[in-house]
Design a protein around this motif. Structure first.
Motif, short mmCIF file in Angstrom:
data_model
loop_
_atom_site.label_atom_id
_atom_site.label_comp_id
_atom_site.label_asym_id
_atom_site.label_seq_id
_atom_site.Cartn_x
_atom_site.Cartn_y
_atom_site.Cartn_z
N MET A 35 0.83 -1.20 0.00
CA MET A 35 0.00 0.00 0.00
C MET A 35 0.87 1.26 0.00
N THR A 36 1.99 1.19 0.73
CA THR A 36 2.92 2.32 0.74
C THR A 36 3.51 2.54 -0.64
N GLN A 37 3.85 1.45 -1.31
CA GLN A 37 4.39 1.56 -2.66
C GLN A 37 3.36 2.16 -3.62
N LYS A 38 2.11 1.76 -3.45
CA LYS A 38 1.06 2.22 -4.37
C LYS A 38 0.67 3.68 -4.12
N TYR A 39 0.51 4.06 -2.86
CA TYR A 39 -0.05 5.37 -2.56
C TYR A 39 0.98 6.42 -2.12
N PHE A 40 2.22 5.96 -1.79
CA PHE A 40 3.25 6.91 -1.37
C PHE A 40 4.35 7.04 -2.42
N ILE A 41 4.79 5.91 -2.96
CA ILE A 41 5.86 5.94 -3.97
C ILE A 41 5.27 6.23 -5.36
N ASN A 42 4.28 5.45 -5.76
CA ASN A 42 3.69 5.61 -7.09
C ASN A 42 2.34 6.33 -7.01
N PHE A 43 2.31 7.42 -6.27
CA PHE A 43 1.05 8.14 -6.06
C PHE A 43 0.57 8.81 -7.35
N THR A 44 -0.75 8.97 -7.43
CA THR A 44 -1.34 9.63 -8.60
C THR A 44 -1.17 11.15 -8.49
N VAL A 45 -0.91 11.78 -9.61
CA VAL A 45 -0.66 13.23 -9.60
C VAL A 45 -2.00 13.97 -9.71
N VAL A 88 11.90 3.03 5.05
CA VAL A 88 11.13 3.69 3.99
C VAL A 88 11.37 5.19 4.04
N TRP A 89 11.42 5.74 5.25
CA TRP A 89 11.67 7.17 5.45
C TRP A 89 13.01 7.58 4.85
N GLN A 90 14.03 6.76 5.08
CA GLN A 90 15.38 7.10 4.65
C GLN A 90 15.64 6.78 3.18
N PHE A 91 15.07 5.68 2.68
CA PHE A 91 15.43 5.21 1.33
C PHE A 91 14.29 5.27 0.31
N ASN A 92 13.10 5.67 0.77
CA ASN A 92 11.96 5.86 -0.14
C ASN A 92 11.70 4.64 -1.02
N ALA A 93 11.69 4.81 -2.36
CA ALA A 93 11.32 3.72 -3.27
C ALA A 93 12.24 2.53 -3.12
N THR A 94 13.55 2.79 -3.00
CA THR A 94 14.52 1.70 -2.85
C THR A 94 14.24 0.90 -1.58
N GLY A 95 13.93 1.62 -0.50
CA GLY A 95 13.65 0.96 0.77
C GLY A 95 12.40 0.10 0.71
N VAL A 96 11.35 0.61 0.07
CA VAL A 96 10.10 -0.15 -0.04
C VAL A 96 10.31 -1.41 -0.87
N GLU A 97 10.97 -1.27 -2.01
CA GLU A 97 11.20 -2.42 -2.89
C GLU A 97 12.04 -3.49 -2.20
N PHE A 98 13.07 -3.07 -1.46
CA PHE A 98 13.91 -4.03 -0.75
C PHE A 98 13.12 -4.74 0.35
N LEU A 99 12.32 -3.99 1.10
CA LEU A 99 11.57 -4.58 2.21
C LEU A 99 10.49 -5.54 1.72
N ILE A 100 9.87 -5.25 0.59
CA ILE A 100 8.88 -6.17 0.03
C ILE A 100 9.52 -7.53 -0.22
N PHE A 101 10.76 -7.52 -0.71
CA PHE A 101 11.50 -8.75 -0.96
C PHE A 101 12.01 -9.37 0.35
N ALA A 102 12.63 -8.54 1.19
CA ALA A 102 13.24 -9.04 2.42
C ALA A 102 12.21 -9.56 3.41
N ASN A 103 11.04 -8.96 3.46
CA ASN A 103 10.00 -9.38 4.40
C ASN A 103 9.60 -10.83 4.17
N VAL A 104 9.51 -11.23 2.90
CA VAL A 104 9.18 -12.63 2.57
C VAL A 104 10.32 -13.55 3.01
N VAL A 105 11.55 -13.12 2.80
CA VAL A 105 12.71 -13.92 3.20
C VAL A 105 12.72 -14.13 4.71
N PHE A 106 12.45 -13.07 5.48
CA PHE A 106 12.44 -13.18 6.94
C PHE A 106 11.33 -14.12 7.42
#
Length: 267
Positions: free
Chosen positions: A43-53, A116-134
C-alpha cells in the motif's frame, strides 16, 4: 510396562505435543505479522511511492509521509514497552507468546518505517523482498532443525546480497550492504565452528547453551557459507555478464536441496 513407565511416557508425549503447539503458534504469528507488513508495504508503494498526480493522491502521499515519521518512533518505543511487559509476565511464570509477538511486530513496523523514510522507493522495494525472506526464515527456525536454520540464514544472506547488488546503484551504500551480508556469512561460520568445538554447545559467561545437536553436519554449514560468499563475490566481479537470474538460481537451488535433506532427517 508398569504404571509408572506408562505415566512417564504419557507425560513426555504431552510435553512434546505442548512444545509442538507452541512452535505452531509462533509460526502462525510470524505468518500473520509478515502478511500484514507485506500489505502495508504494498500500500505504501502504491499510494506513497507511485502516487497519482492529482489533489487526492498528493494529499494522501503527504499524509503517509508524515505518518511514516511518527510510526518510526512510536512503533519502536511501543514495541520495546510491550517486550518489557512480556518479560515481566515471563518472570512471574506467565507463559504465552502474544505479547512477545506484538512487541516484535511493533518494533519491525518502526524499523520498516525508518527504512522507507530514509530510502523511499529503494527501501520499499527491498523490504517487500526481504520481508518474505524473513518470514521463510522464521518458519524454518520453528519447524526444522537448528542446523538447517543456519544453512537457510546463509542462503538468505546470499539472496538479499544479490538483490542489493542488482537493485542498487552500485554506490557506497550497496557495497556496505553487501559487506554486511558477508559479515553474516562469517558470523554463521564462526558460530558453527565454536559449536563444533564445544560438541554442539556454546559457553558464554560460564553458561552452556545447547545450539546444535552432536550429530550436526557442520560441513554443510561451511559449504553454504563458502558457496554464498563465492556467489556474492562473483556478482561484484562479473556482474550481469552471466545473467542476473543465474545468481539467484544458486542459493534457491541449494536451499531446496537442503530442505529435502533435512526433511528426510526429520522422518
Amino acid at each position: 510396562m508398569d504404571s509408572r513407565e506408562k505415566l512417564e511416557r504419557q507425560r513426555l508425549k504431552a510435553e512434546k505435543q505442548r512444545q509442538e503447539d507452541i512452535a505452531l503458534t509462533k509460526v502462525l504469528y510470524w505468518i500473520v505479522g509478515a502478511v500484514v507488513l507485506e500489505f502495508l508495504l504494498l500500500m505504501t508503494q502504491k499510494y506513497f511511492i507511485n502516487f497519482t498526480v492529482d489533489e487526492f493522491g498528493i494529499n494522501l502521499a503527504v499524509a503517509i509521509a508524515s505518518a511514516i515519521k511518527v510510526v518510526t518512533f512510536a512503533g519502536i518505543i511501543a514495541g520495546v514497552a510491550v517486550l518489557v511487559l512480556a518479560r515481566a509476565r515471563w518472570k512471574k511464570g506467565k507463559q504465552g507468546v502474544f505479547f512477545w509477538a506484538v512487541g516484535l511486530f511493533l518494533i519491525l513496523l518502526g524499523v520498516y518505517s525508518a527504512l522507507v523514510w530514509q530510502f523511499n522507493a529503494t527501501g520499499v522495494e527491498f523490504l517487500i523482498f526481504a520481508n518474505v525472506v524473513f518470514a521463510v526464515l522464521a518458519f524454518v527456525y520453528y519447524i526444522y532443525q537448528t542446523e538447517f536454520f543456519a544453512v537457510a540464514v546463509t542462503c538468505a544472506a546470499g539472496m538479499l546480497g544479490i538483490y542489493i547488488r542488482f537493485a542498487g546503484s552500485s554506490g557506497i551504500r550497496t557495497y556496505v550492504a553487501l559487506g554486511l551480508m558477508v559479515v553474516v556469512l562469517v558470523v554463521v561460520a564462526a558460530v558453527a565452528a565454536a559449536a563444533q568445538h564445544g560438541e554442539g554447545a556454546l559457553t558464554l559467561k560460564d553458561k552452556k547453551i545447547e545450539l546444535l545437536p552432536k550429530t550436526a553436519n557442520y560441513i554443510l554449514i561451511y559449504v553454504s557459507c563458502a558457496l554464498m560468499a563465492v556467489v556474492l563475490i562473483a556478482s561484484l566481479i562479473i556482474g550481469t555478464g552471466v545473467g542476473e537470474m543465474v545468481y539467484y538460481a544458486v542459493p534457491t537451488a541449494w536451499v531446496l536441496i537442503m530442505a529435502v535433506y533435512y526433511t528426510v532427517k526429520l522422518m
